[in-house]
Write a protein that holds these residues in place. Structure first.
Motif, PDB file in Angstrom:
ATOM      1  N   ASP A  98       5.743  41.340 -29.342  1.00  0.00           N
ATOM      2  CA  ASP A  98       6.037  40.268 -28.782  1.00  0.00           C
ATOM      3  C   ASP A  98       6.152  38.671 -29.635  1.00  0.00           C
ATOM      4  OD1 ASP A  98       6.466  41.005 -25.174  1.00  0.00           O
ATOM      5  OD2 ASP A  98       8.133  41.103 -26.754  1.00  0.00           O
ATOM      6  N   ILE A  99       5.295  39.251 -30.959  1.00  0.00           N
ATOM      7  CA  ILE A  99       4.279  37.893 -31.583  1.00  0.00           C
ATOM      8  C   ILE A  99       5.962  37.040 -31.445  1.00  0.00           C
ATOM      9  CG2 ILE A  99       5.227  38.987 -34.164  1.00  0.00           C
ATOM     10  CD1 ILE A  99       2.206  37.531 -34.212  1.00  0.00           C
ATOM     11  N   GLY A 100       7.303  37.632 -31.829  1.00  0.00           N
ATOM     12  CA  GLY A 100       8.479  37.050 -32.120  1.00  0.00           C
ATOM     13  C   GLY A 100       8.867  35.946 -30.993  1.00  0.00           C
ATOM     14  N   MET A 101       8.215  36.155 -29.917  1.00  0.00           N
ATOM     15  CA  MET A 101       9.008  35.407 -28.576  1.00  0.00           C
ATOM     16  C   MET A 101       7.757  34.077 -28.763  1.00  0.00           C
ATOM     17  SD  MET A 101      10.056  37.438 -26.621  1.00  0.00           S
ATOM     18  CE  MET A 101       9.914  36.539 -24.647  1.00  0.00           C
ATOM     19  N   ILE A 102       7.172  33.646 -29.535  1.00  0.00           N
ATOM     20  CA  ILE A 102       6.661  32.451 -30.039  1.00  0.00           C
ATOM     21  C   ILE A 102       8.141  31.439 -30.233  1.00  0.00           C
ATOM     22  CG2 ILE A 102       6.401  32.785 -31.978  1.00  0.00           C
ATOM     23  CD1 ILE A 102       3.562  31.180 -30.193  1.00  0.00           C
ATOM     24  N   ALA A 103       8.404  31.814 -30.551  1.00  0.00           N
ATOM     25  CA  ALA A 103      10.048  31.274 -30.666  1.00  0.00           C
ATOM     26  C   ALA A 103      11.088  31.222 -29.897  1.00  0.00           C
ATOM     27  CB  ALA A 103      10.436  31.148 -32.087  1.00  0.00           C
ATOM     28  N   VAL A 104      11.230  31.850 -28.697  1.00  0.00           N
ATOM     29  CA  VAL A 104      11.871  31.729 -27.721  1.00  0.00           C
ATOM     30  C   VAL A 104      11.334  30.665 -26.805  1.00  0.00           C
ATOM     31  CG1 VAL A 104      12.547  32.888 -25.971  1.00  0.00           C
ATOM     32  CG2 VAL A 104      12.466  34.035 -27.344  1.00  0.00           C
ATOM     33  N   PRO A 105      12.473  29.557 -25.962  1.00  0.00           N
ATOM     34  CA  PRO A 105      11.877  28.561 -25.613  1.00  0.00           C
ATOM     35  C   PRO A 105      11.568  29.225 -24.056  1.00  0.00           C
ATOM     36  CG  PRO A 105      14.238  28.285 -26.262  1.00  0.00           C
ATOM     37  CD  PRO A 105      13.621  29.506 -26.471  1.00  0.00           C
ATOM     38  N   ASP A 106      10.246  28.293 -23.270  1.00  0.00           N
ATOM     39  CA  ASP A 106      10.220  29.121 -22.294  1.00  0.00           C
ATOM     40  C   ASP A 106      10.580  28.439 -21.025  1.00  0.00           C
ATOM     41  OD1 ASP A 106       6.536  26.671 -23.290  1.00  0.00           O
ATOM     42  OD2 ASP A 106       7.473  28.601 -23.933  1.00  0.00           O
ATOM     43  N   LYS A 107      11.584  28.162 -20.980  1.00  0.00           N
ATOM     44  CA  LYS A 107      12.280  28.130 -19.720  1.00  0.00           C
ATOM     45  C   LYS A 107      12.746  29.375 -19.728  1.00  0.00           C
ATOM     46  CE  LYS A 107      16.371  25.797 -22.377  1.00  0.00           C
ATOM     47  NZ  LYS A 107      16.953  24.140 -22.229  1.00  0.00           N
ATOM     48  N   LEU A 108      13.674  29.997 -21.323  1.00  0.00           N
ATOM     49  CA  LEU A 108      14.025  31.514 -21.065  1.00  0.00           C
ATOM     50  C   LEU A 108      13.668  32.231 -20.353  1.00  0.00           C
ATOM     51  CD1 LEU A 108      16.093  31.213 -23.765  1.00  0.00           C
ATOM     52  CD2 LEU A 108      16.488  30.671 -21.377  1.00  0.00           C
ATOM     53  N   VAL A 109      11.526  32.004 -20.810  1.00  0.00           N
ATOM     54  CA  VAL A 109      10.991  33.336 -20.471  1.00  0.00           C
ATOM     55  C   VAL A 109      10.259  33.062 -18.585  1.00  0.00           C
ATOM     56  CG1 VAL A 109       8.957  34.162 -21.023  1.00  0.00           C
ATOM     57  CG2 VAL A 109       9.862  33.364 -22.540  1.00  0.00           C
ATOM     58  N   GLU A 110      11.042  32.217 -18.418  1.00  0.00           N
ATOM     59  CA  GLU A 110      10.448  32.118 -16.715  1.00  0.00           C
ATOM     60  C   GLU A 110      11.715  31.722 -15.648  1.00  0.00           C
ATOM     61  OE1 GLU A 110       8.582  28.221 -17.617  1.00  0.00           O
ATOM     62  OE2 GLU A 110       6.810  28.800 -18.670  1.00  0.00           O
ATOM     63  N   LYS A 111      12.586  32.298 -16.869  1.00  0.00           N
ATOM     64  CA  LYS A 111      13.767  31.684 -15.749  1.00  0.00           C
ATOM     65  C   LYS A 111      13.974  32.949 -14.920  1.00  0.00           C
ATOM     66  CE  LYS A 111      18.605  31.033 -15.932  1.00  0.00           C
ATOM     67  NZ  LYS A 111      20.416  31.144 -16.804  1.00  0.00           N
ATOM     68  N   THR A 112      14.136  32.627 -13.326  1.00  0.00           N
ATOM     69  CA  THR A 112      14.468  33.775 -12.387  1.00  0.00           C
ATOM     70  C   THR A 112      15.269  33.853 -11.480  1.00  0.00           C
ATOM     71  OG1 THR A 112      14.494  31.362 -10.766  1.00  0.00           O
ATOM     72  CG2 THR A 112      12.162  32.658 -11.388  1.00  0.00           C
ATOM     73  N   SER A 113      16.884  33.276 -12.133  1.00  0.00           N
ATOM     74  CA  SER A 113      17.951  33.838 -12.107  1.00  0.00           C
ATOM     75  C   SER A 113      18.125  34.730 -13.108  1.00  0.00           C
ATOM     76  CB  SER A 113      19.016  32.736 -12.092  1.00  0.00           C
ATOM     77  OG  SER A 113      18.763  32.089 -12.946  1.00  0.00           O
ATOM     78  N   PRO A 114      19.630  35.154 -13.210  1.00  0.00           N
ATOM     79  CA  PRO A 114      20.252  35.601 -14.693  1.00  0.00           C
ATOM     80  C   PRO A 114      20.525  35.208 -15.802  1.00  0.00           C
ATOM     81  CG  PRO A 114      21.946  36.672 -11.851  1.00  0.00           C
ATOM     82  CD  PRO A 114      20.623  35.070 -12.392  1.00  0.00           C
ATOM     83  N   LEU A 115      20.203  35.879 -16.973  1.00  0.00           N
ATOM     84  CA  LEU A 115      20.202  35.331 -18.235  1.00  0.00           C
ATOM     85  C   LEU A 115      22.013  34.823 -19.208  1.00  0.00           C
ATOM     86  CD1 LEU A 115      17.689  36.588 -19.989  1.00  0.00           C
ATOM     87  CD2 LEU A 115      17.326  34.447 -18.756  1.00  0.00           C
TER      88      LEU A 115
END
Length: 365
Positions: A235-252
């Motif tokens: 998951d090292i590439g997740m360093i570039a993914v915004p935190d708000k997407l990782v923590e989102k509780t509703s469907p993406l």
């Protein structure tokens, strides 16, 4: 330039070799560069109160001149400044001394910024308006990581000399280099886990389980080691993914899902330069493929998916199920295995799921 002669001489104190102990603030020079005098004064005052040797600058070219006379341990620089921008100053500073820790100040968290920053060698970035609690945590984190990287590099140098002096075989040399590389890449994994509580302990859990599954399947030792390394770095590439997407509780949304899926490509791009990692970058790239071809990034199916990537995928799926997420509670290990076995032939292969079931892993192993 806004500097205070009473803060001490500009320069880099002597390093203590042989360990990664963090030097005291009084021996840790920091340069703050921003075209906003208020920000320079605020950061300078805040860090000096904590004992650091701080020099503030509003002109990047003046800061660079001082850096060339004696590099600091840490450079805190605004991304957008007239004339020489923050990235340009960071690049020039790192050419003078690659050991300088760099923190970029920016008004927005962007995927492209994160990728460009880490490729350049930037250690971290802070969002404006600045939060002094976050500043203190980030400064400490970057200085610790800098100390660790120096330690890892010195360790690598000593190991290289030992390998050459003892004329060890090529396989042994590559194994030592791999260990050092993973140690250095651990810094990025640490950043990921610190920024997102969701990831804490996940990478290590996937690494341990990947190793156990590969061993249970009777894979060669070199493949078992590659599975473990890929599990740790998957998951090292997740360093570039915004935190708000990782923590989102509703469907993406579709676009949000596409952003998250980019972590496979980003991870491979980060790892590809380390050629001695062998198949690890490919395992990281393909760990979200599914046996029926419904996965990503390439939609591979069946045995077209590298075996190591399949092993990491099963370990990742199990760990994800037994860990809590923002949108659900954790499953028990028994429930997790039942869910995965129920989708055998769709998500994962029977062979790997059988190995997982025989292991009967717990939620903590």
């Amino acid at each position: 330039m806004n500097s205070d002669p009473s803060s001490g001489p500009v320069g880099t104190p002597r390093r203590t070799a042989g360990h990664s102990r963090l030097e005291p603030p009084t021996e840790t020079p920091i340069h703050v560069v921003d075209d906003d005098q208020v920000i320079v004064d605020g950061l300078t005052h805040f860090l000096r109160q904590r004992g650091f040797l701080v020099h503030g600058f509003t002109e990047p070219t003046q800061a660079l001149s001082v850096i060339r006379e004696g590099p600091p341990h840490l450079l805190i620089v605004d991304r957008n400044m007239p004339g020489m921008g923050g990235f340009d100053l960071a690049r020039s500073a790192l050419e003078e001394d690659p050991d300088i820790g760099v923190i970029i100040l920016t008004g927005a968290r962007e995927v492209e910024l994160a990728i460009d920053a880490f490729r350049l060698g930037v250690s971290d970035y802070l969002l404006k308006p600045l939060d002094f609690g976050e500043i203190e945590r980030t400064v400490r984190r970057v200085l610790i990581r800098r100390s660790q990287e120096i330690f890892h590099r010195d360790t690598e140098s000593r190991m290289r000399r030992a390998v050459e002096n003892r004329t060890l075989e090529l396989e042994r040399k590559n194994k030592l280099l791999e260990g050092v590389t993973v140690g250095a890449l651990t810094a990025l994994v640490d950043i990921l886990e610190q920024k997102n509580p969701h990831f804490q302990g996940h990478s290590q859990g996937v690494a341990v389980l990947s190793e156990k599954i590969a061993t249970e399947m009777g894979l060669p030792t070199i493949e078992v080691r590659a599975c473990k390394t890929a599990g740790f770095l998957h998951d090292i590439g997740m360093i570039a993914v915004p935190d708000k997407l990782v923590e989102k509780t509703s469907p993406l949304t579709r676009d949000e899902s596409a952003q998250i899926q980019q972590h496979c490509r980003i991870g491979k791009e980060l790892l590809d330069p380390f050629t001695h990692l062998g198949p690890v970058p490919d395992y990281v790239f393909h760990h979200h493929e599914r046996i029926d071809g419904s996965g990503y990034p390439d939609g591979l199916a069946g045995m077209d998916i590298p075996m190591g990537a399949q092993v990491v995928a099963v370990a990742d799926s199990f760990r994800a199920l037994v860990e809590p997420r923002p949108y659900r509670t954790a499953h028990s290990p028994t429930e997790a295995i039942e869910i995965l076995v129920g989708a055998a032939g769709i998500w994962h292969s029977d062979e790997i799921l059988s190995a997982l079931a025989r292991l009967r892993p717990s939620a903590s192993a």
